[in-house]
Design a protein around this motif. Structure first.
Motif, PDB file in Angstrom:
ATOM      1  N   ASP A   1       9.409  35.132  55.018  1.00  0.00           N
ATOM      2  CA  ASP A   1       9.507  36.505  54.117  1.00  0.00           C
ATOM      3  C   ASP A   1      10.878  36.542  53.521  1.00  0.00           C
ATOM      4  OD1 ASP A   1       7.875  38.297  53.055  1.00  0.00           O
ATOM      5  OD2 ASP A   1       8.858  39.726  54.371  1.00  0.00           O
TER       6      ASP A   1
ATOM      7  N   ARG B   1       0.844  42.731  49.230  1.00  0.00           N
ATOM      8  CA  ARG B   1       1.754  41.868  49.239  1.00  0.00           C
ATOM      9  C   ARG B   1       2.377  42.189  47.816  1.00  0.00           C
ATOM     10  NH1 ARG B   1       0.391  41.194  53.570  1.00  0.00           N
ATOM     11  NH2 ARG B   1       1.970  42.771  53.784  1.00  0.00           N
ATOM     12  N   ALA B   2       3.836  41.901  47.409  1.00  0.00           N
ATOM     13  CA  ALA B   2       4.464  42.191  46.327  1.00  0.00           C
ATOM     14  C   ALA B   2       4.161  41.010  45.519  1.00  0.00           C
ATOM     15  CB  ALA B   2       6.004  42.207  46.455  1.00  0.00           C
ATOM     16  N   VAL B   3       4.033  39.647  46.257  1.00  0.00           N
ATOM     17  CA  VAL B   3       3.938  38.469  45.140  1.00  0.00           C
ATOM     18  C   VAL B   3       2.179  38.171  45.100  1.00  0.00           C
ATOM     19  CG1 VAL B   3       4.223  36.112  44.952  1.00  0.00           C
ATOM     20  CG2 VAL B   3       5.936  37.632  45.879  1.00  0.00           C
TER      21      VAL B   3
ATOM     22  N   ASP C   1       8.751  32.534  48.439  1.00  0.00           N
ATOM     23  CA  ASP C   1       7.781  33.022  47.691  1.00  0.00           C
ATOM     24  C   ASP C   1       6.514  33.120  48.264  1.00  0.00           C
ATOM     25  OD1 ASP C   1       9.607  33.748  45.024  1.00  0.00           O
ATOM     26  OD2 ASP C   1       9.732  31.431  45.277  1.00  0.00           O
TER      27      ASP C   1
ATOM     28  N   ASP D   1       1.506  36.135  39.613  1.00  0.00           N
ATOM     29  CA  ASP D   1       2.851  36.337  39.779  1.00  0.00           C
ATOM     30  C   ASP D   1       3.494  34.659  39.829  1.00  0.00           C
ATOM     31  OD1 ASP D   1       3.184  38.980  39.593  1.00  0.00           O
ATOM     32  OD2 ASP D   1       3.073  38.899  41.868  1.00  0.00           O
TER      33      ASP D   1
ATOM     34  N   LEU E   1       4.570  39.691  56.991  1.00  0.00           N
ATOM     35  CA  LEU E   1       5.001  39.611  55.548  1.00  0.00           C
ATOM     36  C   LEU E   1       5.266  40.954  55.005  1.00  0.00           C
ATOM     37  CD1 LEU E   1       2.856  36.463  54.263  1.00  0.00           C
ATOM     38  CD2 LEU E   1       5.122  36.331  55.084  1.00  0.00           C
ATOM     39  N   THR E   2       6.308  40.976  54.155  1.00  0.00           N
ATOM     40  CA  THR E   2       6.529  42.314  53.387  1.00  0.00           C
ATOM     41  C   THR E   2       6.455  41.873  51.834  1.00  0.00           C
ATOM     42  OG1 THR E   2       8.864  42.327  53.341  1.00  0.00           O
ATOM     43  CG2 THR E   2       7.861  43.332  55.340  1.00  0.00           C
ATOM     44  N   LYS E   3       6.789  40.712  51.627  1.00  0.00           N
ATOM     45  CA  LYS E   3       6.982  40.474  49.857  1.00  0.00           C
ATOM     46  C   LYS E   3       6.474  38.897  49.854  1.00  0.00           C
ATOM     47  CE  LYS E   3      11.681  39.979  50.142  1.00  0.00           C
ATOM     48  NZ  LYS E   3      12.031  40.084  51.550  1.00  0.00           N
ATOM     49  N   ALA E   4       6.738  37.937  50.305  1.00  0.00           N
ATOM     50  CA  ALA E   4       6.030  36.923  50.111  1.00  0.00           C
ATOM     51  C   ALA E   4       4.530  36.761  50.272  1.00  0.00           C
ATOM     52  CB  ALA E   4       6.659  35.732  51.254  1.00  0.00           C
TER      53      ALA E   4
END
Ligand code: KIV
Length: 277
Positions: free
Chosen positions: A39, A8-10, A43, A14, A80-83
């Motif tokens: 997502d 995940r990005a987050v 966040d 973070d 999910l891709t970001k959250a």
């Protein structure tokens, strides 16, 4: 990407770094389609043990099992891709000892791919939180009203009025000192939640705890108005999907009974005239 790698990005640092910045936006998710919706704008997707009540019709969260959390956790992580996914530790999976908590937290993370867990309890869970954090399990704490303790608390009550305020503040300080990267404040009076938020160096995420928290969390089905008869004070309904769904299902039932559905455009002709569809 394997189920256990941080995809995940987050990630928890973070979230920790968002203290005092743009408020954190958190919603629950229990399924892949739900996770995709979260997502897009949030966040954190919280795989809450509220899944037991919201999706499985249980009377409380007490009957939720590790297997249920793993099944729903996997579905959410896939969407999910970001959250960041945070997965609740169910009742009975962490209270006995730090070792029991570690075993089950590690299993939840390994089998779902979620990079963090949430558990309920303040000062009395601090030793367990520290044990987990030292061993690579990021922990979101949850204090104030802790629904898994509903029978001890005597209901889903506001926690922290009058003489209780100091205890909630002490709980907040204890989970921070133990290494939690954030803390959920549930049904805590707004003045107290504001004081805790000011005092802590980790983000507070409120549910029924006023606007001064560092972020907010709601159960997605509640804020979408999916349940027409459930209206707690702390939930703002941003849609009335329950009423819309009922209307749509009534239309469908009437059209089936009246032989209006399926129409020709929803049916397959015996002889094809144009391109195959
Ligand atoms: O289980 C849950 O959904 C939760 C949130 C309401 C904070 O713990």
């Amino acid at each position: 990407m394997s189920a256990t790698s941080p995809s995940r990005a987050v990630l928890p640092p973070d979230i920790r770094g968002r203290k005092g910045q743009l408020p954190l936006v958190v919603l629950t998710a229990y399924t892949t389609p739900g996770a995709r919706l979260v997502d897009a704008h949030c966040d954190i997707a919280l795989v809450g043990d509220s899944v037991g009540m919201v999706l499985h019709g249980m009377p409380s969260t007490l009957g939720v099992t590790m297997e249920m959390m793993i099944l729903h956790g996997r579905a959410v992580v896939r969407g999910l891709t970001k959250a960041m996914a945070v997965i609740d530790m169910p009742f009975g999976s962490y209270e006995e000892s730090p070792q029991q908590a570690y075993r089950n937290a590690a299993r939840l993370m390994a089998e779902t791919g979620a990079p963090a867990v949430k558990l309920e309890g303040g000062a009395h869970m601090a030793e367990t939180i520290a044990f987990l954090v030292k061993r690579g399990v990021p922990v979101m704490a949850h204090i104030g009203l802790t629904p898994q303790a509903v029978n001890t608390l005597g209901g889903y009550k506001v926690v922290g009025r009058d003489g209780e305020a100091n205890t909630v503040m002490e709980d907040a300080l204890a989970v921070q000192a133990a290494g939690a990267f954030a803390v959920v404040l549930e049904k805590v009076p707004m003045g107290l939640a504001a004081r805790i938020t000011q005092r802590l160096e980790i983000p507070t995420i409120g549910i029924g705890a006023g606007v001064q928290c560092d972020g907010q969390v709601l159960v997605m089905e509640d804020m979408l108005g999916l349940f027409t008869d459930f209206r707690p004070k702390f939930v703002k309904r941003y849609a009335e999907l329950g009423a819309m769904a009922l209307e749509a299902i009534a239309d469908y039932a009437a059209e089936v009974r009246g032989r209006q559905f399926p129409a020709e455009e929803h049916s397959f002709p015996d002889v094809l005239k144009g391109p195959k569809t």
